[in-house]
Design an enzyme around this catalytic site. Structure first.
Site, PDB file in Angstrom:
ATOM      1  N   ASP A  43      -0.641  -0.538   0.808  1.00 47.46           N
ATOM      2  CA  ASP A  43      -0.387  -1.550   2.023  1.00 47.46           C
ATOM      3  C   ASP A  43       0.940  -0.682   2.674  1.00 47.46           C
ATOM      4  O   ASP A  43       1.824  -1.196   3.913  1.00 47.46           O
ATOM      5  CB  ASP A  43       0.177  -3.135   2.705  1.00 47.46           C
ATOM      6  CG  ASP A  43       1.034  -3.237   0.890  1.00 47.46           C
ATOM      7  OD1 ASP A  43       1.531  -2.323   0.815  1.00 47.46           O
ATOM      8  OD2 ASP A  43       0.826  -3.973   0.895  1.00 47.46           O
TER       9      ASP A  43
ATOM     10  N   GLU B 227      -7.533  -2.218  -2.794  1.00 44.99           N
ATOM     11  CA  GLU B 227      -6.644  -3.079  -2.591  1.00 44.99           C
ATOM     12  C   GLU B 227      -7.067  -3.549  -1.718  1.00 44.99           C
ATOM     13  O   GLU B 227      -6.087  -3.699  -0.894  1.00 44.99           O
ATOM     14  CB  GLU B 227      -5.434  -2.923  -3.309  1.00 44.99           C
ATOM     15  CG  GLU B 227      -4.094  -4.697  -3.680  1.00 44.99           C
ATOM     16  CD  GLU B 227      -3.127  -3.963  -4.355  1.00 44.99           C
ATOM     17  OE1 GLU B 227      -3.137  -3.896  -5.001  1.00 44.99           O
ATOM     18  OE2 GLU B 227      -1.995  -4.101  -3.320  1.00 44.99           O
TER      19      GLU B 227
ATOM     20  N   GLU C  44       4.146  -4.232   6.374  1.00 43.21           N
ATOM     21  CA  GLU C  44       3.290  -3.862   5.288  1.00 43.21           C
ATOM     22  C   GLU C  44       2.050  -4.390   5.778  1.00 43.21           C
ATOM     23  O   GLU C  44       0.302  -3.932   5.342  1.00 43.21           O
ATOM     24  CB  GLU C  44       3.245  -4.282   4.199  1.00 43.21           C
ATOM     25  CG  GLU C  44       4.186  -3.286   2.758  1.00 43.21           C
ATOM     26  CD  GLU C  44       5.907  -3.461   2.945  1.00 43.21           C
ATOM     27  OE1 GLU C  44       6.392  -4.645   3.306  1.00 43.21           O
ATOM     28  OE2 GLU C  44       6.616  -2.649   2.531  1.00 43.21           O
TER      29      GLU C  44
ATOM     30  N   HIS D  44      12.814  -6.039  -4.223  1.00 42.31           N
ATOM     31  CA  HIS D  44      13.772  -4.541  -3.475  1.00 42.31           C
ATOM     32  C   HIS D  44      12.811  -4.381  -2.014  1.00 42.31           C
ATOM     33  O   HIS D  44      13.346  -3.292  -1.094  1.00 42.31           O
ATOM     34  CB  HIS D  44      12.184  -3.043  -3.785  1.00 42.31           C
ATOM     35  CG  HIS D  44      10.867  -3.599  -3.997  1.00 42.31           C
ATOM     36  ND1 HIS D  44      10.358  -4.438  -4.696  1.00 42.31           N
ATOM     37  CD2 HIS D  44      10.487  -2.836  -2.785  1.00 42.31           C
ATOM     38  CE1 HIS D  44       9.127  -4.202  -4.330  1.00 42.31           C
ATOM     39  NE2 HIS D  44       9.069  -3.486  -3.200  1.00 42.31           N
TER      40      HIS D  44
ATOM     41  N   ARG E 219      11.982  -4.673   2.454  1.00 49.81           N
ATOM     42  CA  ARG E 219      12.978  -4.559   3.167  1.00 49.81           C
ATOM     43  C   ARG E 219      12.941  -5.876   4.187  1.00 49.81           C
ATOM     44  O   ARG E 219      14.486  -6.021   4.481  1.00 49.81           O
ATOM     45  CB  ARG E 219      11.596  -3.863   4.286  1.00 49.81           C
ATOM     46  CG  ARG E 219      12.138  -2.632   5.199  1.00 49.81           C
ATOM     47  CD  ARG E 219      11.297  -2.305   5.515  1.00 49.81           C
ATOM     48  NE  ARG E 219      10.781  -1.013   4.877  1.00 49.81           N
ATOM     49  CZ  ARG E 219      11.649  -0.056   4.934  1.00 49.81           C
ATOM     50  NH1 ARG E 219      12.103   0.407   6.608  1.00 49.81           N
ATOM     51  NH2 ARG E 219      11.360   1.161   4.195  1.00 49.81           N
TER      52      ARG E 219
ATOM     53  N   HIS F 159      15.744  -1.283  -7.941  1.00 50.74           N
ATOM     54  CA  HIS F 159      15.203  -0.053  -7.070  1.00 50.74           C
ATOM     55  C   HIS F 159      15.969   1.144  -6.714  1.00 50.74           C
ATOM     56  O   HIS F 159      16.886   0.859  -6.267  1.00 50.74           O
ATOM     57  CB  HIS F 159      14.126  -0.694  -6.353  1.00 50.74           C
ATOM     58  CG  HIS F 159      13.530   0.357  -4.576  1.00 50.74           C
ATOM     59  ND1 HIS F 159      13.458   1.070  -4.264  1.00 50.74           N
ATOM     60  CD2 HIS F 159      12.127   0.517  -5.102  1.00 50.74           C
ATOM     61  CE1 HIS F 159      12.377   1.321  -3.915  1.00 50.74           C
ATOM     62  NE2 HIS F 159      11.457   0.696  -4.345  1.00 50.74           N
TER      63      HIS F 159
HETATM   64  C1  UD1 Z   1       7.849   1.464  -0.095  1.00 50.42           C
HETATM   65  C2  UD1 Z   1       7.292   0.914   0.464  1.00 50.42           C
HETATM   66  C3  UD1 Z   1       6.483  -1.175  -0.231  1.00 50.42           C
HETATM   67  C4  UD1 Z   1       6.565  -1.207  -2.081  1.00 50.42           C
HETATM   68  C5  UD1 Z   1       7.823   0.147  -2.236  1.00 50.42           C
HETATM   69  C6  UD1 Z   1       7.320   0.293  -3.814  1.00 50.42           C
HETATM   70  C7  UD1 Z   1       6.873   0.792   2.573  1.00 50.42           C
HETATM   71  C8  UD1 Z   1       7.322   0.748   4.062  1.00 50.42           C
HETATM   72  N1  UD1 Z   1       7.512   0.425   1.899  1.00 50.42           N
HETATM   73  O1  UD1 Z   1       9.402   0.479  -0.372  1.00 50.42           O
HETATM   74  O2  UD1 Z   1       5.607  -1.327   0.347  1.00 50.42           O
HETATM   75  O3  UD1 Z   1       6.806  -2.006  -2.125  1.00 50.42           O
HETATM   76  O4  UD1 Z   1       7.946   1.701  -1.503  1.00 50.42           O
HETATM   77  O5  UD1 Z   1       8.229   0.184  -4.569  1.00 50.42           O
HETATM   78  O6  UD1 Z   1       5.842   1.799   2.621  1.00 50.42           O
HETATM   79  N2  UD1 Z   1      13.694   6.420  -3.087  1.00 50.42           N
HETATM   80  C9  UD1 Z   1      14.383   7.351  -4.256  1.00 50.42           C
HETATM   81  N3  UD1 Z   1      13.442   7.411  -5.294  1.00 50.42           N
HETATM   82  C10 UD1 Z   1      12.338   7.120  -5.443  1.00 50.42           C
HETATM   83  C11 UD1 Z   1      12.146   6.552  -4.451  1.00 50.42           C
HETATM   84  C12 UD1 Z   1      12.747   6.459  -3.365  1.00 50.42           C
HETATM   85  O7  UD1 Z   1      15.625   7.571  -4.204  1.00 50.42           O
HETATM   86  O8  UD1 Z   1      11.895   7.842  -5.886  1.00 50.42           O
HETATM   87  C13 UD1 Z   1      14.832   5.976  -1.943  1.00 50.42           C
HETATM   88  C14 UD1 Z   1      14.733   6.806  -0.942  1.00 50.42           C
HETATM   89  O9  UD1 Z   1      16.216   6.565  -0.764  1.00 50.42           O
HETATM   90  C15 UD1 Z   1      14.085   6.679   0.274  1.00 50.42           C
HETATM   91  C16 UD1 Z   1      14.765   5.040   0.135  1.00 50.42           C
HETATM   92  O10 UD1 Z   1      14.756   4.675  -1.873  1.00 50.42           O
HETATM   93  O11 UD1 Z   1      14.387   7.009   1.264  1.00 50.42           O
HETATM   94  C17 UD1 Z   1      13.392   4.024   0.869  1.00 50.42           C
HETATM   95  O12 UD1 Z   1      11.576   4.475   0.296  1.00 50.42           O
HETATM   96  P1  UD1 Z   1      11.239   4.172   1.120  1.00 50.42           P
HETATM   97  O13 UD1 Z   1       9.437   4.253   0.075  1.00 50.42           O
HETATM   98  O14 UD1 Z   1      11.161   4.426   2.212  1.00 50.42           O
HETATM   99  O15 UD1 Z   1      10.662   2.508   0.929  1.00 50.42           O
HETATM  100  P2  UD1 Z   1      10.174   1.373  -0.141  1.00 50.42           P
HETATM  101  O16 UD1 Z   1      11.887   0.328  -0.050  1.00 50.42           O
HETATM  102  O17 UD1 Z   1      10.523   1.939  -1.565  1.00 50.42           O
HETATM  103  N1  UDP Z   2       7.419  -0.864 -11.837  1.00 53.63           N
HETATM  104  C1  UDP Z   2       7.734  -0.058 -13.584  1.00 53.63           C
HETATM  105  N2  UDP Z   2       9.284  -0.050 -12.962  1.00 53.63           N
HETATM  106  C2  UDP Z   2      10.138  -0.642 -12.884  1.00 53.63           C
HETATM  107  C3  UDP Z   2       9.477  -1.910 -11.693  1.00 53.63           C
HETATM  108  C4  UDP Z   2       8.803  -2.592 -11.379  1.00 53.63           C
HETATM  109  O1  UDP Z   2       7.039   0.606 -13.794  1.00 53.63           O
HETATM  110  O2  UDP Z   2      11.102  -0.313 -13.203  1.00 53.63           O
HETATM  111  C5  UDP Z   2       6.110  -1.571 -12.392  1.00 53.63           C
HETATM  112  C6  UDP Z   2       5.716  -2.993 -11.408  1.00 53.63           C
HETATM  113  O3  UDP Z   2       5.012  -3.009 -13.707  1.00 53.63           O
HETATM  114  C7  UDP Z   2       4.643  -2.680 -10.543  1.00 53.63           C
HETATM  115  C8  UDP Z   2       4.804  -2.053  -9.966  1.00 53.63           C
HETATM  116  O4  UDP Z   2       6.047  -1.073 -10.986  1.00 53.63           O
HETATM  117  O5  UDP Z   2       3.344  -2.153 -11.688  1.00 53.63           O
HETATM  118  C9  UDP Z   2       5.340  -2.492  -8.805  1.00 53.63           C
HETATM  119  O6  UDP Z   2       6.347  -1.552  -8.028  1.00 53.63           O
HETATM  120  P1  UDP Z   2       7.223  -2.149  -6.792  1.00 53.63           P
HETATM  121  O7  UDP Z   2       7.856  -3.141  -7.350  1.00 53.63           O
HETATM  122  O8  UDP Z   2       8.256  -1.091  -6.304  1.00 53.63           O
HETATM  123  O9  UDP Z   2       6.066  -2.276  -5.531  1.00 53.63           O
HETATM  124  P2  UDP Z   2       4.899  -3.284  -4.864  1.00 53.63           P
HETATM  125  O10 UDP Z   2       4.423  -3.640  -6.042  1.00 53.63           O
HETATM  126  O11 UDP Z   2       6.074  -4.741  -3.980  1.00 53.63           O
HETATM  127  O12 UDP Z   2       4.570  -2.986  -3.556  1.00 53.63           O
END
Ligand code: UD1
Ligand code: UDP
Length: 369
Positions: free
Chosen positions: A99, A121, A135, A208, A210, A241
């Protein structure tokens, strides 16, 4: 000899990678398929650590992540970059997961290029467009353009049927259980580097989402403060996160709090080991809600809604929300009431038997032959 079925798996964030890498491996082992891996790199570091764990080198890396990115730019980048690849490669099937923005926009892009789409999924719903945001709408979008929908549970199948879709849905379980079992069996990890205190009960926290940014996340942090003050026998571990919207709220409230460890996101192998070692898990994560019941760990979900109600019905998960008092009271009850703790830890995992990837492989073969 029959022509190979040309499949692309596309993903971009940590959870998608965890749930798609086992499928990449399964499909690559089958000679009937010509498999490509495309990463949008919506996440960078958190994606790369999963690719490394599963030893997968993407065929296409769009490298899109920007610091504190927004939905509009990320979406348009994904749409335009995937267009180029889809038009050139002409895949028979594009598989997307879940999602995220990567899932929603890649599916739309594949639809525009008249490519068949499979949704891994599929069928999860809260039926509330604001929870989780954005999502819920991504899932609806992906299912509505998909030809094959791989649903983790009966509930997900029912959601698809109720939306008027008449064919293409299959119950497979969730590939997250495949990933979890693979890592737990093959990649045990020593957690000495975290410095856990063996005399304390470990409570694992992740948040984490939004829709929890701002006040709800502040409430969660203040609940944590109150819990460690009241209970001298617990410690909280929060692998934060990398999203700055999380860290800018959490760090000022919780840094320097006794028995609260704010740490960097963990690679998947140590994270699985930490889940196994934890007494209770507090989370707003989707994936963790699925994994923890498979490990027999009680989960309190820090969200107002969940698209994963199955584990609540089975008893391993409680939906707590983000009210500070409610979080404190629910955790306290689990700490004090041994029977309730036992009941939650013994609940059944509803999310699959660890063979979801094989079921998906078989369904794809049957679809094309
Ligand atoms: C995204 C997904 C969310 C998912 C989450 C998993 C969308 C809208 N949101 O949210 O559904 O649950 O990922 O974790 O698709 N960043 C880093 N390094 C990384 C990852 C993130 O620096 O490896 C920082 C960056 O500043 C980036 C920000 O996090 O711009 C946000 O990342 P983004 O993928 O837009 O949103 P998430 O909150 O991670
Ligand atoms: N996870 C990880 N390291 C962490 C936190 C979570 O590997 O420090 C794993 C967790 O086991 C799960 C996945 O990341 O499989 C979940 O990711 P996240 O919570 O970022 O996203 P969501 O599932 O809410 O989309």
């Amino acid at each position: 000899m029959n022509k190979k079925i040309k499949i692309a798996l596309i993903f971009g964030t940590r959870p998608e990678a965890i749930k798609m890498c086992p499928l990449v491996k399964t499909l690559k082992e089958n000679n009937s398929f010509d498999v490509s891996t495309i990463v949008t790199a919506q996440h960078r570091q958190m994606l790369d650590s999963v690719l490394e764990l599963f030893e997968i080198t993407p065929d296409f890396d769009l490298n899109l992540m920007k610091p504190n990115q927004n939905l509009w730019e990320l979406s348009s980048d994904i749409l335009l970059k995937t267009k180029e690849i889809f038009e050139k490669e002409k895949f028979d099937l594009v598989l997307v997961h879940g999602d995220t923005t990567t899932a929603g926009i890649s599916a739309l892009s594949a639809f525009y290029s008249r490519t068949k789409i499979g949704h891994v999924e599929a069928g999860l719903r809260t039926f509330d467009k604001d929870y989780p945001f954005p999502e819920e709408i991504n899932r609806v979008l992906v299912d509505s353009v998909s030809d094959l929908m791989f649903c983790p549970t009966d509930r997900a199948i029912q959601n698809i049927k109720n939306s008027g879709i008449k064919k293409g849905y299959y119950k497979t379980g969730n590939t997250v259980i495949d990933a979890l079992l693979y890592v737990v069996d093959n990649k045990p990890f020593n957690l000495d580097f975290i410095g856990l205190n063996d005399n304390l009960k470990t409570i694992l926290l992740t948040s984490h989402r939004r829709e929890n940014f701002g006040k709800p996340l502040e409430n969660i942090c203040f609940a944590i403060k109150e819990l460690v003050e009241k209970n001298k026998d617990i410690e909280i571990i929060y692998p934060m996160h990398l999203n700055p919207n999380v860290r800018n709220t959490v760090i000022p409230i919780l840094q320097n709090t006794e028995r609260v460890k704010l740490i960097e996101p963990l690679d998947y192998a140590p994270f699985c080991t930490l889940m196994k070692k934890s007494h209770i898990i507090l989370t707003d994560s989707g994936g963790v809600q699925e994994e923890a019941p498979a490990l027999g760990k009680p989960v309190l979900v820090l969200r107002e809604e969940t698209e994963r109600p199955e584990a609540i019905e089975y008893g391993g998960v409680k939906l707590v929300g983000t009210n500070k008092g409610k979080i404190v009271n629910t955790v306290q009850e689990l700490l004090d009431n041994k029977n309730e703790y036992e009941r939650m830890s013994k609940a059944i995992n509803p999310y699959g038997d660890g063979h979801a990837c094989e079921y998906i492989e078989k369904i794809i073969l049957e679809y094309f032959h």
